[in-house]
Design a protein around this motif. Structure first.
Motif, PDB file in Angstrom:
ATOM      1  N   UNK A 219       1.209  10.285   5.176  1.00 38.48           N
ATOM      2  CA  UNK A 219       0.853  10.811   3.845  1.00 38.48           C
ATOM      3  C   UNK A 219       1.787  11.924   3.406  1.00 38.48           C
ATOM      4  N   UNK A 220       2.664  12.366   4.305  1.00 40.81           N
ATOM      5  CA  UNK A 220       3.600  13.446   3.983  1.00 40.81           C
ATOM      6  C   UNK A 220       3.211  14.786   4.569  1.00 40.81           C
ATOM      7  N   UNK A 221       2.089  14.867   5.254  1.00 39.08           N
ATOM      8  CA  UNK A 221       1.641  16.148   5.820  1.00 39.08           C
ATOM      9  C   UNK A 221       2.127  16.338   7.240  1.00 39.08           C
ATOM     10  N   UNK A 222       3.413  16.343   7.430  1.00 37.78           N
ATOM     11  CA  UNK A 222       3.987  16.342   8.768  1.00 37.78           C
ATOM     12  C   UNK A 222       3.918  17.687   9.479  1.00 37.78           C
ATOM     13  N   UNK A 223       3.886  18.791   8.744  1.00 35.37           N
ATOM     14  CA  UNK A 223       3.964  20.104   9.394  1.00 35.37           C
ATOM     15  C   UNK A 223       2.723  20.387  10.238  1.00 35.37           C
ATOM     16  N   UNK A 384      15.684  15.754   5.913  1.00 33.22           N
ATOM     17  CA  UNK A 384      14.672  15.248   6.824  1.00 33.22           C
ATOM     18  C   UNK A 384      13.280  15.669   6.403  1.00 33.22           C
ATOM     19  N   UNK A 385      13.146  16.911   5.937  1.00 39.21           N
ATOM     20  CA  UNK A 385      11.840  17.372   5.454  1.00 39.21           C
ATOM     21  C   UNK A 385      11.411  16.611   4.211  1.00 39.21           C
ATOM     22  N   UNK A 386      12.385  16.311   3.327  1.00 36.05           N
ATOM     23  CA  UNK A 386      12.037  15.540   2.135  1.00 36.05           C
ATOM     24  C   UNK A 386      11.519  14.157   2.518  1.00 36.05           C
ATOM     25  N   UNK A 387      12.211  13.499   3.439  1.00 33.21           N
ATOM     26  CA  UNK A 387      11.777  12.166   3.850  1.00 33.21           C
ATOM     27  C   UNK A 387      10.378  12.225   4.460  1.00 33.21           C
ATOM     28  N   UNK A 388      10.179  13.173   5.379  1.00 36.90           N
ATOM     29  CA  UNK A 388       8.887  13.266   6.052  1.00 36.90           C
ATOM     30  C   UNK A 388       7.768  13.640   5.091  1.00 36.90           C
ATOM     31  N   UNK A 389       8.087  14.345   4.024  1.00 37.23           N
ATOM     32  CA  UNK A 389       7.069  14.790   3.064  1.00 37.23           C
ATOM     33  C   UNK A 389       6.749  13.723   2.023  1.00 37.23           C
ATOM     34  N   UNK A 390       7.434  12.593   2.062  1.00 35.17           N
ATOM     35  CA  UNK A 390       7.226  11.526   1.081  1.00 35.17           C
ATOM     36  C   UNK A 390       6.184  10.534   1.596  1.00 35.17           C
ATOM     37  N   UNK A 391       5.081  10.321   0.879  1.00 31.11           N
ATOM     38  CA  UNK A 391       4.084   9.322   1.318  1.00 31.11           C
ATOM     39  C   UNK A 391       4.727   7.943   1.434  1.00 31.11           C
ATOM     40  N   UNK A 394       2.081   2.595   2.609  1.00 32.65           N
ATOM     41  CA  UNK A 394       0.787   2.353   1.996  1.00 32.65           C
ATOM     42  C   UNK A 394      -0.097   3.573   1.849  1.00 32.65           C
ATOM     43  N   UNK A 395       0.356   4.728   2.355  1.00 37.18           N
ATOM     44  CA  UNK A 395      -0.431   5.957   2.220  1.00 37.18           C
ATOM     45  C   UNK A 395      -0.088   6.642   0.895  1.00 37.18           C
ATOM     46  N   UNK A 396      -0.997   7.443   0.416  1.00 34.92           N
ATOM     47  CA  UNK A 396      -0.795   8.141  -0.852  1.00 34.92           C
ATOM     48  C   UNK A 396      -0.777   9.644  -0.614  1.00 34.92           C
ATOM     49  N   UNK A 397      -0.139  10.343  -1.540  1.00 35.83           N
ATOM     50  CA  UNK A 397      -0.052  11.791  -1.452  1.00 35.83           C
ATOM     51  C   UNK A 397       0.878  12.313  -2.521  1.00 35.83           C
ATOM     52  N   UNK A 398       1.032  13.627  -2.559  1.00 27.85           N
ATOM     53  CA  UNK A 398       1.887  14.269  -3.555  1.00 27.85           C
ATOM     54  C   UNK A 398       3.347  14.148  -3.134  1.00 27.85           C
ATOM     55  N   UNK A 399       4.211  13.563  -3.975  1.00 28.59           N
ATOM     56  CA  UNK A 399       5.631  13.463  -3.600  1.00 28.59           C
ATOM     57  C   UNK A 399       6.275  14.842  -3.563  1.00 28.59           C
ATOM     58  N   UNK A 400       7.262  15.035  -2.682  1.00 27.20           N
ATOM     59  CA  UNK A 400       7.902  16.348  -2.564  1.00 27.20           C
ATOM     60  C   UNK A 400       8.971  16.554  -3.623  1.00 27.20           C
ATOM     61  N   UNK A 401       9.410  17.788  -3.754  1.00 28.33           N
ATOM     62  CA  UNK A 401      10.575  18.078  -4.594  1.00 28.33           C
ATOM     63  C   UNK A 401      11.815  17.562  -3.881  1.00 28.33           C
TER      64      UNK A 401
END
Length: 661
Positions: A219-223, A384-391, A394-401
């Motif tokens: 979902x992008x919540x990798x941290x 790498x942070x941008x990729x990991x933060x991108x849903x 099939x998962x949904x979430x807020x796309x990163x800057x």
């Protein structure tokens, strides 16, 4: 009340004891004390009274730290603290170490001016520490009465002779016991099939935590997920290391990244094996004995695949080729990246990320692209942070800057110091409306290249510029004071231009210099820039020439305070406005405004990231100096071994006047 004194010691110790008892096979032979502890499901002892604790403190001359005091009130000592401390001291057995081990003397030998404070602290620990280990596997546990926090807690240090490491610090006694519980879990989780299944409330909670973290990453919540996976990894839970390593590798971290438990799973091998093998190829220096070790559990088929892939990594032929629409985007991105368009290549990958399909539930993101010799150079920690933060998946979430672009889109960055301040001179050719593949036909002479193999009109495979130069010029045997064949990287220089760039040119000698602009401009325009405004003790210089349809239109050369010019130079590039008012020795100040003016005039740019960190095609141009004229002499040098420093250009004295040879 501190966290350590509010801690529920009894519940924690009871849970630990039960987990330990359940992990033991019935058939094992054990000591009478351990068997009694197993039957009682209790690793501890009766609690210590306040009177016993006070007597201990009087004997030792110090009040005990809060967390150790609270522990003693529940259990006056402890068996099997982890795997290597078999008995931990209670009120009767705790004693000052007083350098009984002799380790203070060993650490004192390493005290010097550079490491005095740290080495002295480690040496003194063995004289002042309170020893808590009573029986152990050559392991010491010391509490340091001089390493005290605001709550009065003493730090705990552990040291084992067989670990060959400095003492490990634990913030306090509670932290130490938690770490020992974690150590017990980590090793118990590796038990053989003949032993009882290691499953309990702790393992079930951690396994649920791993699964929740896996979904959070997608979902992008990798941290937050990374923290949860690290905790589970510390307890030895399966999948946690393999999942966490995928996160770490995309952040550019490679140390101890082995994708445990997952890389040997055939479902994930195509994505996880390439980055592991690529890292081995980078640091192994042809010693491949550790590759099998890092692929623990690999069968012969997987090892055969790994060694075949290793050959590809070393000769630069590995290609990341996933299936489906994402794979098509990967091909487009590689085509962009190999011509220096790193930012466009990255955006191509990110735009296609929603189309990416994982190979299985534990596949968190596309990974093998980092091992691709062209695509791998696109990775930065920010990307790498941008990729990991991108849903994704099939998962949904807020796309990163989006991560910031790496290329400034101009030429002026060449005026900035590079790492080590080595770029004091450079030269490049810009050709309008031509694909980079066409540049060798305009700039090369078709002769054999400098190592006697191949055709200069054929582009070399993409490589880092320094490596490519070493490979191509490292075997050069003959050098001429007239010969100045530039070794150049090629790519796109903005929308309408292609470039050939040389970051280690030979010495500039104006009487013999012949600009390649005219030859390169057949049927189009070409621009040549050669800058040595930051050339140290040499005379600073800057050359610009512009040609169209095979004829030079205008040019100027600034050297040592003088300007030579020809043709009708546009007002925007008039050299006197850059050099006219400069004080003596300040020529370097003209470099940035000059490059900015060239950028505005032609709308061209050079890709900083590709030239400094990427892999580009290369070739060798024809000489930038004219042939000898009647009555002129020149020097030919032949050597029977490679040049001592081939990476500095491989052309000693090229282009310099005869008198300098």
């Amino acid at each position: 009340m501190t966290d350590s004194t509010a801690f529920d010691w009894r519940s924690f110790l009871l849970k630990w004891s039960g987990e330990w008892a359940d992990s033991l096979p019935d058939s094992d032979t054990r000591s009478e004390d351990d068997e009694a502890a197993r039957q009682a499901r209790w690793l501890g002892f009766p609690p210590a009274s306040e009177e016993r604790i006070a007597a201990m403190e009087e004997r030792l001359g110090r009040q005990m730290p809060p967390s150790y005091r609270e522990f003693l009130k529940v259990s006056d000592g402890w068996r099997n603290a982890g795997w290597f401390v078999w008995l931990l001291a209670g009120t009767e057995d705790a004693q000052w170490h007083n350098n009984e081990s002799g380790l203070a003397d060993m650490y004192a030998e390493h005290v010097d001016e550079d490491s005095k404070a740290e080495a002295q602290r480690e040496a003194d620990l063995w004289r002042r520490g309170l020893q808590l280990d009573v029986e152990s596997d050559v392991t010491y546990v010391l509490m340091d009465p001089e390493d005290v926090d605001d709550d009065g807690e003493w730090a705990v240090y552990t040291w084992s002779s067989w670990r060959a490491e400095p003492p490990e610090r634990h913030a306090n006694f509670l932290a130490f016991m938690r770490d020992m519980h974690r150590e017990f879990h980590s090793l118990a989780a590796r038990q053989s099939d003949s032993e009882p299944e290691f499953a309990n409330d702790t393992t079930r909670q951690l396994d649920a935590q791993v699964e929740e973290a896996r979904l959070a990453v997608l979902r992008g919540g990798w941290e937050q997920a990374e923290e949860a996976l690290d905790e589970a990894k510390g307890y030895g839970r399966p999948r946690a290391a393999g999942l966490g390593d995928q996160i770490r590798r995309l952040l550019g971290k490679t140390y101890m990244v082995y994708f445990e438990d997952l890389v040997t799973d055939p479902r994930y091998t195509p994505e996880l094996l390439p980055p592991l093998v690529a890292e081995h190829a980078l640091h192994s220096y042809r010693d491949d004995s550790t590759l099998k070790f890092h692929l623990g559990g690999a069968d012969d088929e997987l090892m055969s695949l790994a060694f075949a892939m290793l050959d590809q990594m070393r000769n630069g032929t590995y290609r990341y080729a996933p299936a489906g629409p994402f794979g098509e985007a990967v091909d487009r991105a590689r085509e962009l990246a190999r011509w220096g368009e790193s930012d466009k290549a990255w955006r191509t990958l990110m735009d296609a990320l929603p189309l990416w399909e994982p190979l299985g539930p534990d596949h968190l993101a596309p990974l093998a692209w980092v091992a691709d010799p062209v695509l791998g150079q696109l990775l930065t920690p920010e990307r790498g942070r941008e990729l990991l933060s991108t849903p994704r998946a099939g998962q949904t979430g807020e796309p990163p800057s989006p991560a910031a672009d790496l290329d400034p889109g101009d030429l002026a960055w060449l005026a900035e110091p590079d790492r080590g301040n080595n770029r004091t001179s450079y030269r490049f050719v810009l050709v309008e409306g031509e694909h980079p593949e066409e540049l060798p036909g305009r700039l090369a002479d078709g002769d054999e290249d400098t190592d006697g193999e191949g055709d200069n009109t054929v582009l070399n495979a993409p490589m880092p510029l320094g490596d490519a130069r070493h490979k191509t010029t490292g075997n050069q045997r003959e050098f001429s004071s007239y010969d100045d064949k530039a070794f150049v990287a090629v790519g796109r220089a903005g929308t309408d231009w292609s470039f050939a760039f040389d970051d280690h040119p030979a010495s500039f000698y104006r009487p013999r210099f012949v600009s390649p602009a005219a030859t390169a401009s057949r049927g189009t325009r070409a621009v040549v820039v050669w800058s040595g405004l930051r050339s140290g003790s040499r005379k600073p210089f800057f050359h610009l020439s512009v040609a169209r349809d095979g004829a030079e239109q205008y040019a100027f050369t600034y050297e040592g305070g003088e300007i030579q010019r020809s043709g009708e130079i546009p007002e925007a590039l008039e050299p006197t406005q850059f050099f006219g008012d400069l004080a003596e020795g300040a020529a370097a100040e003209a470099e940035r405004p000059l490059l900015e003016a060239v950028t505005r005039e032609f709308g061209a740019s050079l890709p900083r990231h590709a030239l400094t960190s990427g892999r580009l095609h290369t070739f060798t141009t024809r000489s930038w100096t004219r042939p000898p004229q009647r009555g002129e002499t020149y020097l030919m040098v032949s050597v029977n071994h490679p040049p001592t420093h081939p990476t500095t250009g491989g052309r000693p004295g090229a282009g310099a006047p005869e008198s300098s040879q």
